[in-house]
Design a protein around this motif. Sequence first.
Motif, short mmCIF file in Angstrom:
data_model
loop_
_atom_site.label_atom_id
_atom_site.label_comp_id
_atom_site.label_asym_id
_atom_site.label_seq_id
_atom_site.Cartn_x
_atom_site.Cartn_y
_atom_site.Cartn_z
N ASP A 76 6.91 7.48 -1.44
CA ASP A 76 6.77 6.06 -1.74
C ASP A 76 6.60 5.25 -0.46
N GLU A 79 3.08 5.71 0.96
CA GLU A 79 2.09 4.91 0.25
C GLU A 79 2.18 3.43 0.66
N GLU A 80 3.42 2.93 0.74
CA GLU A 80 3.62 1.53 1.15
C GLU A 80 3.12 1.32 2.58
N SER A 81 3.40 2.26 3.45
CA SER A 81 2.96 2.17 4.84
C SER A 81 1.44 2.17 4.94
N GLN A 82 0.79 2.98 4.14
CA GLN A 82 -0.67 3.02 4.15
C GLN A 82 -1.26 1.70 3.66
N ARG A 83 -0.64 1.12 2.62
CA ARG A 83 -1.10 -0.21 2.16
C ARG A 83 -0.90 -1.25 3.25
N ASP A 84 0.27 -1.20 3.91
CA ASP A 84 0.53 -2.15 4.99
C ASP A 84 -0.46 -1.98 6.13
N ARG A 85 -0.80 -0.75 6.45
CA ARG A 85 -1.75 -0.50 7.54
C ARG A 85 -3.11 -1.11 7.21
N VAL A 86 -3.56 -0.94 5.97
CA VAL A 86 -4.85 -1.52 5.56
C VAL A 86 -4.79 -3.04 5.69
N ASN A 87 -3.68 -3.63 5.22
CA ASN A 87 -3.53 -5.09 5.33
C ASN A 87 -3.50 -5.53 6.79
N HIS A 89 -4.91 -4.07 9.34
CA HIS A 89 -6.26 -3.98 9.89
C HIS A 89 -7.10 -5.19 9.49
N LYS A 90 -6.93 -5.64 8.24
CA LYS A 90 -7.65 -6.84 7.80
C LYS A 90 -7.21 -8.05 8.61
#
Length: 131
Positions: A76, A79-87, A89-90
């Motif tokens: 979990d 997954e949260e870390s990957q979402r944060d990383r995408v955000n 980068h934006k």
Amino acid sequence: MDEWLAIVAGAITSITIIGAFLVKVVDKIIIKPMDKRKADRAKEVELDRQKFERTLLERVEANQQPLAESIDRLNDLLEESQRDRVNLHKIAEVNVTAIGEHEERLDLHNERLIVLEVKNGVRKLAYKEEE
């Protein structure tokens, strides 16, 4: 000789009958109970082994449960870390664009300041050079 042969045949028949009887008695009294005890012991050993395996399996599952929960939590978090990383980068892309625009505006202001200083008669210009 016929009598002797009859006596020997009778003796052999009697010994054979007695021997067969003794074999059956030994089989019934000794061998069958021994086989039954062996089978009973084998059942007891099998039941003990199954009980041990059940206990072992329960303990392994009990010890494995915290590990499984930890792995689920780590998944979990991943997954949260990957979402944060995408955000992130934006956000970084937006910030890089904004910094580029601000640098361009600063360069324009710098040129205007130089023009104003020259027009007002300030003759000495001192700038630190970038390293």
